[in-house]
Design an enzyme around this catalytic site. Structure first.
Site: not given
Length: 182
Positions: A88, A10-15
């Site tokens: 999300e 999984v790629f996260g870019y915010g919280s």
């Protein structure tokens, strides 16, 4: 140590970078090419309301984004995926896709990524920093104040060695507006 085709990432870019909320076996700094981090989605749920929308992050077309990638155990995948859909996608503003990300150690796994749906009514597009600051200042939703989301983002990016000058400028503008009462 390579990436196998059956690994779940999984790629996260915010919280998701600092508060993933799901179990994972590995956490790595990662870069996604072809999309950039932007406050480009009107928030009517987490950080605003329909009456007073805020803004949340999305992955807008173009550029590259430094974030975090999480490897999730196969046994935890179904529960993790259900959690991510609920978190999300409260108003379906993102498109789920699989994209290759580059991990800091050079590996290139395919990861689940939530990219902005540019056809969705909540797509804000490319707003000026002034307009972003206007929308973020004073906005509050189910997950709290919009400025706190931005503040967390800037602090966690700095902690992870990422200096995003546009986000830092935006935070200064929002804080100035809130101090001035508007």
């Amino acid at each position: 140590m390579g990436v196998t085709a059956d690994e779940r990432w999984v790629f996260g870019y915010g919280s998701l970078m600092w508060r993933p909320g799901f179990p994972y076996e590995e956490r790595r700094a990662a870069t996604l090419h072809g999309r950039r981090r932007a406050f480009c989605i009107y928030s009517v749920h987490h950080r605003g309301t329909y009456q007073r929308p805020g803004l949340v992050l999305g992955l807008a077309p173009g550029g590259a984004t430094r974030g975090m990638a999480y490897r999730v155990a196969e046994a935890d995948w179904d529960e993790t995926y259900a959690y991510l859909r609920e978190r999300e996608q409260p108003t379906e503003t993102y498109v789920e896709t699989a994209r290759f990300v580059r991990l800091a150690d050079g590996r290139r796994p395919q990861a689940l990524v939530f990219v902005s749906d540019t056809a969705h009514p909540q797509w804000a597009g490319d707003l000026s920093l002034e307009r972003q600051a206007e929308l973020i200042a004073g906005a509050v939703g189910l997950s709290g104040r919009n400025v706190d989301y931005l503040r967390d983002l800037v602090a966690h990016l700095r902690h992870d060695g990422v200096r995003d000058q546009a986000m830092e400028r935006l935070l200064a503008m929002v804080e100035a507006r809130e101090l001035a009462g508007g």
